[in-house]
Design a protein around this motif. Sequence first.
Motif: not given
Length: 165
Positions: A18-32, A55-65
């Motif tokens: 499973v791979r992904y790509r993010v384009t554009g802006k990212v926000d609120y990088p934090h530790l929960c 701005d977020f896409e899965w580019t290979r495979g699909e995750p399980t939820w």
Amino acid sequence: MSVVEQRSLTGGCQCGAVRYRVTGKVDYPHLCHCRMCQKASGNFFLPLIGAEKKDFEWTRGEPTWFHSSKPVRRAFCSTCGTPLAFDTVGDTVISFTHGSLDDVGAITPVEQSGVEGRVPFYDKLFALTETWSNRDDLPGGISDVASTNCQHPDHDTTHWPEEHP
């Protein structure tokens, strides 16, 4: 909250299914530090970064939820188990796991949330003795690990998995 301008970020799971790509802006990088994020990551905290779903896409495979609560679902690779995303149903933002980025150092966390669940020894972690990983406990040491590594490289590939020894 801090918005970080980025052209493109890529990432994915440990095995490369499973791979992904993010384009554009990212926000609120934090530790929960909340207990749900601890359980979901198998760690003391879960680093997350937000992005607009558009701005977020899965580019290979699909995750399980997995629905960890009624409004929240979490994505992971069903092959290797890597935690990949946190999604509040109906929201326009998806949060992806910081450690799954190809370039983990590209984004710096700006806050810690869920601190009521923070482990009591957290402030002592950076005072621990530091050692380099040599894996002397394995017959071939670190060279055996390196020569048989099945982890996906930290960049997009046209084909995966590659042949492994």
